[in-house]
Design an enzyme around this catalytic site. Sequence first.
Site, mmCIF file in Angstrom:
data_model
loop_
_atom_site.group_PDB
_atom_site.id
_atom_site.type_symbol
_atom_site.label_atom_id
_atom_site.label_comp_id
_atom_site.label_asym_id
_atom_site.label_seq_id
_atom_site.Cartn_x
_atom_site.Cartn_y
_atom_site.Cartn_z
ATOM 1 N N LYS A 11 -6.617 -11.333 -7.819
ATOM 2 C CA LYS A 11 -5.560 -11.763 -7.665
ATOM 3 C C LYS A 11 -4.136 -10.849 -7.597
ATOM 4 O O LYS A 11 -3.695 -10.036 -7.102
ATOM 5 C CB LYS A 11 -5.190 -13.398 -8.204
ATOM 6 C CG LYS A 11 -3.563 -13.654 -7.696
ATOM 7 C CD LYS A 11 -3.985 -15.199 -8.658
ATOM 8 C CE LYS A 11 -3.112 -15.072 -9.609
ATOM 9 N NZ LYS A 11 -1.622 -15.042 -10.228
ATOM 10 N N ASN A 12 -4.903 -10.313 -9.400
ATOM 11 C CA ASN A 12 -3.406 -9.866 -9.157
ATOM 12 C C ASN A 12 -2.673 -8.210 -9.119
ATOM 13 O O ASN A 12 -2.330 -7.067 -9.582
ATOM 14 C CB ASN A 12 -3.353 -9.949 -10.799
ATOM 15 C CG ASN A 12 -2.767 -11.098 -11.150
ATOM 16 O OD1 ASN A 12 -2.251 -11.979 -10.962
ATOM 17 N ND2 ASN A 12 -3.085 -11.268 -13.225
ATOM 18 N N CYS A 105 3.845 -19.935 -11.549
ATOM 19 C CA CYS A 105 3.365 -20.918 -12.682
ATOM 20 C C CYS A 105 3.938 -21.444 -14.149
ATOM 21 O O CYS A 105 4.986 -20.885 -14.173
ATOM 22 C CB CYS A 105 2.482 -20.554 -13.352
ATOM 23 S SG CYS A 105 0.222 -20.905 -12.565
ATOM 24 N N ARG A 110 9.839 -17.163 -17.966
ATOM 25 C CA ARG A 110 9.903 -16.053 -16.879
ATOM 26 C C ARG A 110 10.764 -15.389 -16.719
ATOM 27 O O ARG A 110 10.811 -15.120 -15.228
ATOM 28 C CB ARG A 110 8.760 -16.083 -16.066
ATOM 29 C CG ARG A 110 7.415 -16.905 -16.351
ATOM 30 C CD ARG A 110 6.049 -17.411 -15.596
ATOM 31 N NE ARG A 110 5.693 -15.990 -16.080
ATOM 32 C CZ ARG A 110 4.685 -16.176 -14.608
ATOM 33 N NH1 ARG A 110 4.192 -17.265 -14.112
ATOM 34 N NH2 ARG A 110 3.251 -14.882 -14.958
ATOM 35 N N ASP A 294 -3.811 -14.544 -20.058
ATOM 36 C CA ASP A 294 -5.574 -15.766 -18.833
ATOM 37 C C ASP A 294 -6.122 -16.003 -19.737
ATOM 38 O O ASP A 294 -6.590 -17.224 -18.486
ATOM 39 C CB ASP A 294 -4.874 -14.540 -17.315
ATOM 40 C CG ASP A 294 -3.245 -14.301 -16.568
ATOM 41 O OD1 ASP A 294 -2.680 -14.819 -17.166
ATOM 42 O OD2 ASP A 294 -3.074 -13.547 -15.990
ATOM 43 N N ARG A 386 -4.294 -21.642 -6.494
ATOM 44 C CA ARG A 386 -3.920 -20.110 -6.594
ATOM 45 C C ARG A 386 -4.757 -18.762 -7.275
ATOM 46 O O ARG A 386 -3.999 -17.764 -7.023
ATOM 47 C CB ARG A 386 -2.320 -20.862 -7.523
ATOM 48 C CG ARG A 386 -1.719 -21.887 -6.782
ATOM 49 C CD ARG A 386 0.046 -21.748 -7.447
ATOM 50 N NE ARG A 386 0.587 -20.123 -7.666
ATOM 51 C CZ ARG A 386 0.692 -19.385 -9.219
ATOM 52 N NH1 ARG A 386 1.061 -21.031 -9.591
ATOM 53 N NH2 ARG A 386 0.772 -18.116 -8.989
HETATM 54 C C1 UD1 Z 1 1.491 -10.426 -14.171
HETATM 55 C C2 UD1 Z 1 0.689 -11.066 -14.182
HETATM 56 C C3 UD1 Z 1 0.072 -12.684 -14.971
HETATM 57 C C4 UD1 Z 1 -0.075 -12.194 -16.803
HETATM 58 C C5 UD1 Z 1 0.882 -11.599 -17.010
HETATM 59 C C6 UD1 Z 1 0.836 -11.080 -18.415
HETATM 60 C C7 UD1 Z 1 0.520 -10.951 -12.345
HETATM 61 C C8 UD1 Z 1 0.917 -10.631 -10.888
HETATM 62 N N1 UD1 Z 1 0.561 -11.741 -12.745
HETATM 63 O O1 UD1 Z 1 2.775 -11.644 -15.131
HETATM 64 O O2 UD1 Z 1 -0.801 -13.325 -14.350
HETATM 65 O O3 UD1 Z 1 -0.039 -14.073 -17.362
HETATM 66 O O4 UD1 Z 1 1.494 -10.095 -16.203
HETATM 67 O O5 UD1 Z 1 -0.489 -10.589 -18.254
HETATM 68 O O6 UD1 Z 1 0.312 -9.600 -12.505
HETATM 69 N N2 UD1 Z 1 9.765 -10.393 -19.518
HETATM 70 C C9 UD1 Z 1 10.204 -10.453 -19.389
HETATM 71 N N3 UD1 Z 1 11.717 -10.134 -18.735
HETATM 72 C C10 UD1 Z 1 10.782 -9.410 -17.112
HETATM 73 C C11 UD1 Z 1 9.463 -9.115 -17.682
HETATM 74 C C12 UD1 Z 1 8.973 -10.220 -18.714
HETATM 75 O O7 UD1 Z 1 11.249 -10.968 -20.526
HETATM 76 O O8 UD1 Z 1 11.653 -8.929 -16.426
HETATM 77 C C13 UD1 Z 1 8.590 -10.974 -20.209
HETATM 78 C C14 UD1 Z 1 7.652 -12.618 -19.852
HETATM 79 O O9 UD1 Z 1 8.724 -13.290 -20.153
HETATM 80 C C15 UD1 Z 1 6.168 -12.303 -20.781
HETATM 81 C C16 UD1 Z 1 6.642 -11.425 -21.112
HETATM 82 O O10 UD1 Z 1 7.173 -9.802 -20.644
HETATM 83 O O11 UD1 Z 1 7.560 -13.602 -22.055
HETATM 84 C C17 UD1 Z 1 5.033 -10.205 -19.727
HETATM 85 O O12 UD1 Z 1 5.754 -10.571 -19.197
HETATM 86 P P1 UD1 Z 1 4.832 -9.710 -17.349
HETATM 87 O O13 UD1 Z 1 3.926 -8.550 -18.058
HETATM 88 O O14 UD1 Z 1 6.046 -9.108 -17.121
HETATM 89 O O15 UD1 Z 1 4.055 -10.568 -16.669
HETATM 90 P P2 UD1 Z 1 3.829 -11.313 -14.852
HETATM 91 O O16 UD1 Z 1 4.344 -9.441 -14.769
HETATM 92 O O17 UD1 Z 1 5.364 -11.768 -14.834
#
Ligand code: UD1
Length: 406
Positions: A11-12, A105, A110, A294, A386
């Site tokens: 999915k990711n 989710c 986030r 995850d 999902r």
């Molecule tokens: C992706 C995965 C999700 C997984 C996560 C962590 C996809 C589609 N989803 O989510 O399944 O749980 O990685 O492995 O690939 N953060 C900030 N600012 C930002 C972006 C992120 O502070 O602009 C923080 C988030 O709050 C979180 C951390 O960074 O604490 C990691 O988030 P991130 O790696 O961005 O996760 P996703 O890309 O949303």
Amino acid sequence: MHGELEVNGAKNSVLPILAASILNEGISVIHACPKLKDVYSMIEILEHLECNVTFKGRDIIVDATDVKDSEIPDNLMRTMRSSIFLMGALISRNKKALMSFPGGCDIGHRPIDLHLKGLRRLGIKIEESYGYIRCEGGRVRGSEIHLDLPSVGATENIMLAAVMAEGVTIIRNAAKEPEIEDLQNFLNSMGAKISGAGTNTIVIEGVKKLHDTEYTIIPDRIVAGTYLCAAAMTQGELTVINVLKEHLEPLLAKLKETGCEIQAGKDYIKIKCDKRPKAVDMIVTLPYPGFPTDLQPQMVSVLSVAEGTSIVTETIFDNRFKYTEELVRMGADIKVDGRVAVIRGIEGLMGAKVVARDLRGGAALVIAGLGAKGTTIVEEAEHIDRGYESIEKALKNVGGDIVRIM
Ligand code: UD1
């Protein structure tokens, strides 16, 4: 549970790759696609942008010849977090994007500040007002970007925006997840010039034009890991096929600590668990190659019936233990203090009515229900759809006593 289970594409991977397909004014054929709610949501967004999309068997064919619109309505943005990938993709394709904040989710705060900060470094003008984000990228210029933390989504969004920038972009402290390497390989198959994905420095040399492509996405390590946890929970013996062992090392190490026997080949992992699992001292979720957030809920389900006390620390998301309240309804002894959960293993869970509040927490409750005495009803199971393709059918085929009733 006994038998063989096959895993589909990740999915990711497929979500950012589908967004990336709009970069080419032509056709992308993507193989091994999972039939998931989030994939259909991404297809709906692509269709809104006037792509012609066909989902046939396991192949998604995107014809992105006519992507003129750069605006995504709020109702589509809210369907999932991954809608944010269209920001980088639309900037590359149309030099602009207008969208609201993405949904996703409820597992904690986030933000997308790192996405926006990175895109601004490429010279893109971004205005945020009344819940909408307007991006103008008349001239996107390569730049050096140091991420404050290795965000998966920010790394991928910046890659998407930089593919056709003038000059070279370097992302430092990039996330190293396998799905980022998959996005790099897909973009390169279309003619992009990206290297370094899978390490913490990614280099993107801007190119002028891309071309049609055909690409197969990597297997879903989180779905595979969920099935391995189901075997540990039920003291079963499963072979998970179409999986890359190197992507699952952190989970396999912990499952071995619980006493499961693991044997792996080129594209399969066999797990045999014939005793009650043993507790593990410590699990800390970390960016790849650390233990994946995850798989944290599924592993906690296993540990809830382990012999001894385990400590699990969640460092990625700030509200990812909500499902433990539901496990407690099933008899589990779990205390959560902020980011730390202390799990005192009990002999067995009892079936109960529980509610899935997010995707992976929901999967953890299904696993718990399979191992529990009596009947468990998992409500709001749509969250699970999902990320899992007919989870009930997959588990029933290997002996799980599970049906969908709504
Ligand atoms: C992706 C995965 C999700 C997984 C996560 C962590 C996809 C589609 N989803 O989510 O399944 O749980 O990685 O492995 O690939 N953060 C900030 N600012 C930002 C972006 C992120 O502070 O602009 C923080 C988030 O709050 C979180 C951390 O960074 O604490 C990691 O988030 P991130 O790696 O961005 O996760 P996703 O890309 O949303």
